[in-house]
Design a protein around this motif. Sequence first.
Motif, PDB file in Angstrom:
ATOM      1  N   ARG A 295      -4.233   9.879 -28.334  1.00 34.97           N
ATOM      2  CA  ARG A 295      -4.148  11.219 -27.745  1.00 34.97           C
ATOM      3  C   ARG A 295      -4.208  11.050 -26.228  1.00 34.97           C
ATOM      4  O   ARG A 295      -4.888  10.165 -25.725  1.00 34.97           O
ATOM      5  CB  ARG A 295      -5.307  12.085 -28.229  1.00 34.97           C
ATOM      6  CG  ARG A 295      -5.307  12.329 -29.729  1.00 34.97           C
ATOM      7  CD  ARG A 295      -6.645  12.865 -30.206  1.00 34.97           C
ATOM      8  NE  ARG A 295      -7.039  14.072 -29.503  1.00 34.97           N
ATOM      9  CZ  ARG A 295      -7.348  15.222 -30.108  1.00 34.97           C
ATOM     10  NH1 ARG A 295      -7.309  15.320 -31.410  1.00 34.97           N
ATOM     11  NH2 ARG A 295      -7.704  16.270 -29.403  1.00 34.97           N
TER      12      ARG A 295
ATOM     13  N   THR B 111      -4.670  13.538 -22.782  1.00 35.64           N
ATOM     14  CA  THR B 111      -4.986  14.894 -22.333  1.00 35.64           C
ATOM     15  C   THR B 111      -5.327  14.885 -20.850  1.00 35.64           C
ATOM     16  O   THR B 111      -5.914  13.917 -20.358  1.00 35.64           O
ATOM     17  CB  THR B 111      -6.199  15.438 -23.119  1.00 35.64           C
ATOM     18  OG1 THR B 111      -5.956  15.298 -24.514  1.00 35.64           O
ATOM     19  CG2 THR B 111      -6.467  16.889 -22.790  1.00 35.64           C
TER      20      THR B 111
ATOM     21  N   GLU C  97      -8.765   8.919 -27.568  1.00 39.77           N
ATOM     22  CA  GLU C  97      -8.177   9.851 -26.606  1.00 39.77           C
ATOM     23  C   GLU C  97      -8.397   9.391 -25.174  1.00 39.77           C
ATOM     24  O   GLU C  97      -9.494   8.975 -24.792  1.00 39.77           O
ATOM     25  CB  GLU C  97      -8.782  11.245 -26.788  1.00 39.77           C
ATOM     26  CG  GLU C  97      -8.176  12.301 -25.870  1.00 39.77           C
ATOM     27  CD  GLU C  97      -8.638  13.701 -26.189  1.00 39.77           C
ATOM     28  OE1 GLU C  97      -8.118  14.657 -25.579  1.00 39.77           O
ATOM     29  OE2 GLU C  97      -9.537  13.853 -27.046  1.00 39.77           O
TER      30      GLU C  97
END
Length: 264
Positions: free
Chosen positions: A44, A46, A13
């Motif tokens: 991912r 974010t 991530e």
Amino acid sequence: MSIRDQAIILGNEIVETAPQIRGRYFENDLLKPVFAHYFKRGARWTSMPRPVMADRSFDLTHARTKDPEHVPTDAELDDSDTGTGVEMMFDAAQCLRFGRDVLLNVATEHHALGARWLQRHLGDRFRLHVVHRLDSNHIDTQILPLRPGTLLLRGPEVLAHLPEPLRRWDKIYAPEPDPAEFPDYGPDALTLTSLYIDMNVLSLDEHTVIANSQAPRLVKTLEAHGFTVIPVRHRHRRLFAGGFHCFTLDTVREGSGPEDYLSS
């Protein structure tokens, strides 16, 4: 330039953190093509909530103790109410990764909100360790892992802030900086880092470190502990506010996932 400051890679991530300097608000836009590339390959991606950054979004308590002459008082702040109060603002460079464990330096209320968001977001995927006021902001001129089992520290006083397993690692203490190793910009210059900025080295592997050739005593210290040092000249590091660790953001690492260095 310091691309590690506002993005951290945790497992698969990418986390973009909430900026805390108005002039850096859109800085990560320059990295979006890179992050989009990894997202399309399965990563991912974010972002922490973006702050409004009104005057009263900042907790200035600690800053006033450090530099009361230049930090505004409450009476001098814009009194407009955004409804948010102190906001979440937190830099990725306040974190250090040790495999499954991550140190988070918290010095203000807005840092604490960012750390709380990161703890909730990551859940039990990583073990987060909050250290309080190890530094006023970024952590990597206080402590850097050079390889599993070996730390570069500013001084013995750092140990009291660390989780017990890290206190047992081998320790290398950076020599006290010599002001003569730095350019003199005059009394009114805006230098953005401490003299310990040359601690901001970059480990390439367990034996090889990139360090500033302008810090010869640090280079010799690392060599005396068995490291092969690649010296690279970086003269104006206090104006650029970073070193080789700041200037790099590793996105692909060997191995099957984060190692567990601190359980044993």
